[in-house]
Design an enzyme around this catalytic site. Structure first.
Site, PDB file in Angstrom:
ATOM      1  N   GLU A 231      -4.574   5.307  -2.311  1.00 14.73           N
ATOM      2  CA  GLU A 231      -4.692   3.957  -2.319  1.00 14.73           C
ATOM      3  C   GLU A 231      -2.876   3.499  -1.345  1.00 14.73           C
ATOM      4  OE1 GLU A 231      -4.289   0.281  -3.216  1.00 14.73           O
ATOM      5  OE2 GLU A 231      -3.872   0.251  -5.043  1.00 14.73           O
ATOM      6  N   CYS A 265      -0.555  -4.704  -3.766  1.00 14.14           N
ATOM      7  CA  CYS A 265      -1.430  -3.663  -2.442  1.00 14.14           C
ATOM      8  C   CYS A 265      -2.448  -4.953  -2.117  1.00 14.14           C
ATOM      9  CB  CYS A 265      -1.661  -2.286  -2.584  1.00 14.14           C
ATOM     10  SG  CYS A 265      -2.049  -2.468  -4.344  1.00 14.14           S
TER      11      CYS A 265
HETATM   12  P1  NDP Z   1       6.938   4.383  -0.396  1.00 14.10           P
HETATM   13  O1  NDP Z   1       5.265   4.466   0.222  1.00 14.10           O
HETATM   14  O2  NDP Z   1       7.985   5.051   0.725  1.00 14.10           O
HETATM   15  O3  NDP Z   1       6.884   5.328  -1.435  1.00 14.10           O
HETATM   16  C1  NDP Z   1       5.707   5.166  -2.508  1.00 14.10           C
HETATM   17  C2  NDP Z   1       6.040   7.120  -3.200  1.00 14.10           C
HETATM   18  O4  NDP Z   1       5.749   7.450  -2.348  1.00 14.10           O
HETATM   19  C3  NDP Z   1       7.478   7.014  -3.670  1.00 14.10           C
HETATM   20  O5  NDP Z   1       7.034   7.624  -4.699  1.00 14.10           O
HETATM   21  C4  NDP Z   1       8.132   7.452  -2.646  1.00 14.10           C
HETATM   22  O6  NDP Z   1       8.814   8.715  -3.143  1.00 14.10           O
HETATM   23  C5  NDP Z   1       7.306   8.890  -2.382  1.00 14.10           C
HETATM   24  N1  NDP Z   1       6.932   9.372  -0.314  1.00 14.10           N
HETATM   25  C6  NDP Z   1       7.252   8.311   0.409  1.00 14.10           C
HETATM   26  N2  NDP Z   1       7.490   9.202   1.324  1.00 14.10           N
HETATM   27  C7  NDP Z   1       7.053  10.118   1.224  1.00 14.10           C
HETATM   28  C8  NDP Z   1       6.874  11.794   2.123  1.00 14.10           C
HETATM   29  N3  NDP Z   1       6.824  11.309   3.561  1.00 14.10           N
HETATM   30  N4  NDP Z   1       5.923  12.668   1.445  1.00 14.10           N
HETATM   31  C9  NDP Z   1       5.461  12.642  -0.112  1.00 14.10           C
HETATM   32  N5  NDP Z   1       6.040  11.610  -0.957  1.00 14.10           N
HETATM   33  C10 NDP Z   1       6.640  10.002  -0.623  1.00 14.10           C
HETATM   34  O7  NDP Z   1       6.507   3.011  -0.439  1.00 14.10           O
HETATM   35  P2  NDP Z   1       8.402   1.983  -0.504  1.00 14.10           P
HETATM   36  O8  NDP Z   1       9.059   2.023  -1.708  1.00 14.10           O
HETATM   37  O9  NDP Z   1       9.097   2.922   0.328  1.00 14.10           O
HETATM   38  O10 NDP Z   1       7.541   0.445   0.144  1.00 14.10           O
HETATM   39  C11 NDP Z   1       7.510   0.606   1.108  1.00 14.10           C
HETATM   40  C12 NDP Z   1       6.524  -0.358   1.684  1.00 14.10           C
HETATM   41  O11 NDP Z   1       4.816   0.299   1.446  1.00 14.10           O
HETATM   42  C13 NDP Z   1       6.143  -1.525   1.357  1.00 14.10           C
HETATM   43  O12 NDP Z   1       7.150  -2.861   1.627  1.00 14.10           O
HETATM   44  C14 NDP Z   1       4.962  -1.506   1.041  1.00 14.10           C
HETATM   45  O13 NDP Z   1       4.626  -2.393   2.905  1.00 14.10           O
HETATM   46  C15 NDP Z   1       3.893   0.202   0.715  1.00 14.10           C
HETATM   47  N6  NDP Z   1       3.947   0.009  -0.390  1.00 14.10           N
HETATM   48  C16 NDP Z   1       2.935  -0.059  -0.985  1.00 14.10           C
HETATM   49  C17 NDP Z   1       1.955  -0.072  -2.314  1.00 14.10           C
HETATM   50  C18 NDP Z   1       1.173  -0.455  -2.723  1.00 14.10           C
HETATM   51  O14 NDP Z   1       0.629  -0.299  -3.724  1.00 14.10           O
HETATM   52  N7  NDP Z   1      -0.317  -0.307  -1.796  1.00 14.10           N
HETATM   53  C19 NDP Z   1       3.091   0.535  -2.892  1.00 14.10           C
HETATM   54  C20 NDP Z   1       4.572   0.933  -2.485  1.00 14.10           C
HETATM   55  C21 NDP Z   1       5.222  -0.204  -1.330  1.00 14.10           C
HETATM   56  P3  NDP Z   1      10.710   7.983  -3.018  1.00 14.10           P
HETATM   57  O15 NDP Z   1      10.421   6.868  -3.403  1.00 14.10           O
HETATM   58  O16 NDP Z   1      10.869   9.219  -3.592  1.00 14.10           O
HETATM   59  O17 NDP Z   1      11.005   7.856  -1.922  1.00 14.10           O
END
Ligand code: NDP
Length: 457
Positions: A231, A265
């Protein structure tokens, strides 16, 4: 020699808490425990697993203020919205406590005379969930409540800025009396995720978050032929047609863009307004944005608190600057607030051109991009002109027209005269770069089951 995870309160910029990260030995123990617990948990009847949900809902409701405050401290959500999130989690438990058995019923198939052919729904095993910080409780329960009730066990790798919430969710399951190991939190950053996904003890994975994180998890899981549900982001259109109820479209549009500080989102992000009502819409929309109360997220009156992290707010501001440089006009907002904490004001960008961040990318904060279009067909074309396909909202007083337009939009869901929202009764998920698979409802609970055919001659 553990690394630690520091929590910064985004309303103040101050470090409030530090958590020790799990090392591989601890992850390994958790994986063993998940496998052991699964052997018992899968044997229980769905009826019995539904009963645990009744207790989980009680535990959630009993301490809703405590959990809501924890969430607000870690990621800055206005407290009234945090309480609503916790209440929604309890509703989710209520829903599956009453419906899981029906959703998971065996299905009979047409078959030759004298044979019985059916599909039964077996759980897969330990599921890894990588979850984001924006709805720290809801996202984690949205995956775990249905999947666990189907007989799987869950491991949560939550976002690094909400470790307190992550541990509190594990505690909720403990307090509700679930066997140890049915739900476990791993306090880890993203580094060990690849190794966890590669481990044979993990059977499937789900991720909610950004596109890059989704691709990383899906490709690793793909190497191992493990199923994933993703998602990801969205840039949902909010289409206002000339026969819309403008009062409702202005009020709901404002809420749809600003709730949770715009960090959702399924928030409305691209406001596509037909020419006949564009000027009136934008005037009233601006008034509503300017009437929002921005401030301390612990205050009940606050509509918009800080952004969850300063780095994310800075990224958002760069997207705004680039869009203005490309020709958009900031009618209100457009600059970080001059105060402590990661505060970005509700912002409206009008006359947004093509090929700029506000039209092409996800703006994960309280920034509305408004587009003027000639008519319905131009609105549909623009609504679909995006890499994303999560949700969409269409405004018209003609319900048949609304449904017709809804059918022409490429998205996981389209709401007519309503904001896009997740609801335990309704499938939730996207197409295109918004991901794949569905969560919630009777469809979501069957994403992580083996639909096993049993043919008896
Ligand atoms: P991320 O997608 O980086 O974080 C979401 C989750 O994924 C966190 O638990 C993060 O861990 C983990 N993660 C990140 N990179 C990896 C990887 N390479 N392998 C495995 N797990 C990973 O979102 P951000 O918090 O950096 O936000 C950045 C942008 O993402 C936002 O500005 C928005 O555009 C989008 N976003 C969308 C969401 C939604 O509901 N669809 C929710 C949040 C963000 P960790 O925190 O430890 O890095």
């Amino acid at each position: 020699d553990h690394s630690s995870m520091e929590v910064i309160n985004p309303a103040t910029g101050e470090e409030t808490e530090s958590y020790e990260e799990d090392d591989w030995a601890e992850i390994d123990t958790a994986l063993d425990r998940a496998v052991d617990t699964f052997e018992d948990w899968r044997q229980r009847s769905v009826r019995e697993r539904e009963q645990f949900l009744v207790d989980l809902a009680d535990v959630i409701r009993d301490e809703k203020h405590h959990y809501a405050e924890l969430m607000t401290r870690e990621m800055g959500k206005p407290i009234s919205q945090a309480i609503a999130e916790i209440e929604k989690c309890a509703w989710l438990c209520d829903h599956y406590a009453s419906h899981a058995g029906t959703y998971l019923q065996e299905e009979q198939h047409p078959s030759p005379p004298g044979t019985s052919v059916k599909t039964v729904h077996d759980p897969l095993g330990p599921v890894l969930a990588v979850m984001p910080w924006n709805f720290p409780f809801w996202q984690a329960l949205r995956f775990s409540v249905p999947y666990i009730t189907a007989g799987n066990v869950g491991l949560l790798k939550h976002a690094s800025n909400v470790p307190g919430c992550a541990l509190a969710i594990e505690e909720l399951y403990e307090k509700a009396g679930y066997p140890e190991g049915v739900f476990q939190t791993l306090v880890v950053g993203s580094d060990p995720v690849d190794d966890i996904l590669a481990d044979e003890r993990i059977r499937a994975a789900t991720l909610t978050g950004s596109g890059p994180a989704g691709r990383a998890v899906a490709s690793k899981a793909g190497e191992q032929l493990k199923k994933t549900v993703l998602e990801l982001g969205g840039s949902d259109p909010f289409v206002v047609l000339e026969d819309a109820d403008l009062d409702a479209a202005v009020e709901t549009g404002t809420r749809a863009r600003n709730q949770n500080g715009g960090q959702s989102c399924i928030a409305a992000k691209r406001f596509i307004v037909v020419d006949d009502v564009y000027d009136e819409y934008i005037d009233r929309f601006t008034e509503e944005f300017e009437a929002l109360t921005i401030g301390d997220p612990m205050d009940e009156e606050t509509d918009v608190g800080p952004q969850a992290r300063r780095d994310l707010m800075e990224g958002l501001h760069e997207q705004v600057i680039a869009s203005v440089d490309a020709g958009a006009t900031a009618i209100t907002g457009g600059e970080p607030l001059d105060r402590e904490g990661a505060y970005y004001p509700p912002t409206i960008l009008a006359d947004v051109p093509e090929n700029c961040p506000a039209s092409d990318e996800e703006l994960f904060g309280p920034v509305a991009a408004v587009f003027r279009v000639a008519d319905e067909s131009a609105a549909i074309e623009m609504a679909n002109d995006t890499q994303f396909g999560l949700g969409a909202s269409v405004w018209t007083e003609d319900r048949d027209r609304g449904e017709r337009v809804a059918r022409e939009i490429d998205a996981g869901c389209v709401y007519v005269n309503q904001l896009v929202k997740s609801d335990p009764r309704v499938p939730f998920g996207g197409v295109k770069e918004s991901g794949y698979g569905r969560e919630l409802s009777g469809i979501g609970i069957k994403e992580f089951v083996n639909r096993k055919t049993v043919w008896v001659e």
